[in-house]
Design an enzyme around this catalytic site. Structure first.
Site, short mmCIF file in Angstrom:
data_model
loop_
_atom_site.label_atom_id
_atom_site.label_comp_id
_atom_site.label_asym_id
_atom_site.label_seq_id
_atom_site.Cartn_x
_atom_site.Cartn_y
_atom_site.Cartn_z
N LYS A 4 81.65 38.79 -5.45
CA LYS A 4 82.64 39.86 -5.63
C LYS A 4 83.77 39.73 -4.62
O LYS A 4 83.56 39.33 -3.47
CB LYS A 4 81.96 41.22 -5.46
CG LYS A 4 80.71 41.40 -6.30
CD LYS A 4 80.01 42.72 -6.01
CE LYS A 4 78.68 42.78 -6.72
NZ LYS A 4 77.64 41.99 -6.02
N HIS A 51 85.12 44.33 -6.47
CA HIS A 51 84.01 45.06 -5.87
C HIS A 51 84.14 46.58 -6.04
O HIS A 51 83.16 47.29 -6.22
CB HIS A 51 83.88 44.71 -4.39
CG HIS A 51 82.50 44.87 -3.85
ND1 HIS A 51 81.99 44.08 -2.85
CD2 HIS A 51 81.51 45.73 -4.19
CE1 HIS A 51 80.74 44.45 -2.58
NE2 HIS A 51 80.44 45.46 -3.38
N TYR A 91 78.90 41.31 1.63
CA TYR A 91 77.49 41.35 2.06
C TYR A 91 77.25 40.45 3.26
O TYR A 91 76.19 40.51 3.88
CB TYR A 91 76.56 40.93 0.93
CG TYR A 91 76.59 41.81 -0.29
CD1 TYR A 91 77.26 43.03 -0.31
CD2 TYR A 91 75.94 41.42 -1.46
CE1 TYR A 91 77.29 43.83 -1.42
CE2 TYR A 91 75.97 42.21 -2.60
CZ TYR A 91 76.65 43.41 -2.58
OH TYR A 91 76.67 44.19 -3.70
N ASP A 141 72.86 37.78 -7.27
CA ASP A 141 74.06 38.59 -7.11
C ASP A 141 74.35 38.81 -5.64
O ASP A 141 73.52 39.35 -4.90
CB ASP A 141 73.87 39.94 -7.81
CG ASP A 141 75.08 40.85 -7.63
OD1 ASP A 141 75.89 40.93 -8.56
OD2 ASP A 141 75.20 41.49 -6.56
#
Length: 297
Positions: free
Chosen positions: A75, A107, A50, A45
């Protein structure tokens, strides 16, 4: 839950336990991903926000495992909702080096721009219809946001990924998910990413991993506190995506399918809920809550 997989509401099978890479530095992500895959993980994930999607792709390729054996989630960042959704998705695929993702998630809901949230979700459904995404879902949606999304799109998400651990159990959101056939997945599942409000915890334990109940169960079962908490998620029929960059912990976190907690132990862990959220609040989130320049990667 003794099985390592669950079936989403569109029939797609997803591993119950995966590796999360939130806050994992890009320089450590590839090794963490390849190590996880080597230890049996099949769910990875990540997210555009990120800033480590490229490294996730590198780790997948370094593992040597066939792509079809993996379940990859990423996401869409709220700053790319609305007309930018297609661009955001294409950029994520490019960074990952993949032709498709298995699960694509909004998200966050953006209460002040929910029309753009809805438009992005419709675009994601088109990506699904085109075969570039196997299934779609959301993150951090409270029950009334789920209801509005369904009313405006006619679409029921396959999954809602929410902050969830023994200190923050979100029973109302989990119930709303279940009522709609939406699977619940936990981020920050072991509660170790954030320090808790000291006024809201018992026994002075800032993390569930330090709570005497969890440590006593770990001793009873010959497991780590993290393994007990992960098992609590699985015994509740939830999915969890714990993060780590340490090979030993990555392996330990997946070694949870050889025991189960007793019903009374699960219920006792449930009582640790403080009602205190450690992460962002979905009701106050805006597209610019964080100044993440997604396209700068």
């Amino acid at each position: 839950m003794t099985s390592t997989t669950i079936t989403l509401n569109n029939g797609v099978e997803m591993p119950a336990l995966g590796l999360g890479v939130f806050l994992t530095p890009a320089g450590q992500t590839a090794d963490a991903v390849s190590t996880a895959i080597g230890n049996g993980y099949r769910l990875i994930d990540t997210a555009a926000a990120y800033m480590n999607e490229r490294a996730v792709g590198d780790g997948i390729r370094a593992s040597g495992l066939d792509r079809d054996e993996l379940f990859v989630t990423t996401k869409l960042w709220p700053g790319q909702y609305g007309d930018q959704a297609v661009h955001g998705f294409a950029a994520s695929l490019d960074r990952l080096g993949l032709e498709h993702v298995d699960l694509y998630l909004l998200h966050w809901p953006v209460p002040t721009a929910f029309d753009a949230t809805v438009k992005a979700y419709r675009a994601m459904d088109e990506m699904r219809a085109e075969g570039r995404v196997r299934t779609i879902g959301v993150c951090n949606f409270l029950p009334h946001r789920l209801q509005r999304l369904e009313e405006e799109t006619g679409l029921v998400p396959a999954l809602n990924q929410i902050e969830l651990n023994p200190y923050y159990t979100q029973p109302a959101t989990r119930a709303a998910n279940a009522e709609r056939g939406i699977f619940t997945q936990a981020w920050a599942p072991i509660g170790g990413t954030y320090q808790r409000n000291q006024d809201a915890v018992t026994n002075g334990a800032a993390s569930p991993l330090e709570h005497p109940l969890i440590t006593s169960l770990a001793q009873k079962y010959g497991k780590t506190p993290a393994q007990v908490v992960i098992r609590w998620h699985l015994d509740h029929g939830l999915s969890a995506i714990p993060k780590s960059v340490h090979a030993k912990r990555i392996g330990e976190n997946f070694d949870v399918f050889d025991f189960s907690l007793a019903p009374e132990e699960i219920a006792e862990i449930d009582t640790l809920d403080t009602g205190v959220r450690a992460g962002g609040d979905p009701e106050t989130f805006t597209a610019y809550s964080y100044l993440t320049d997604i396209d700068a990667q």
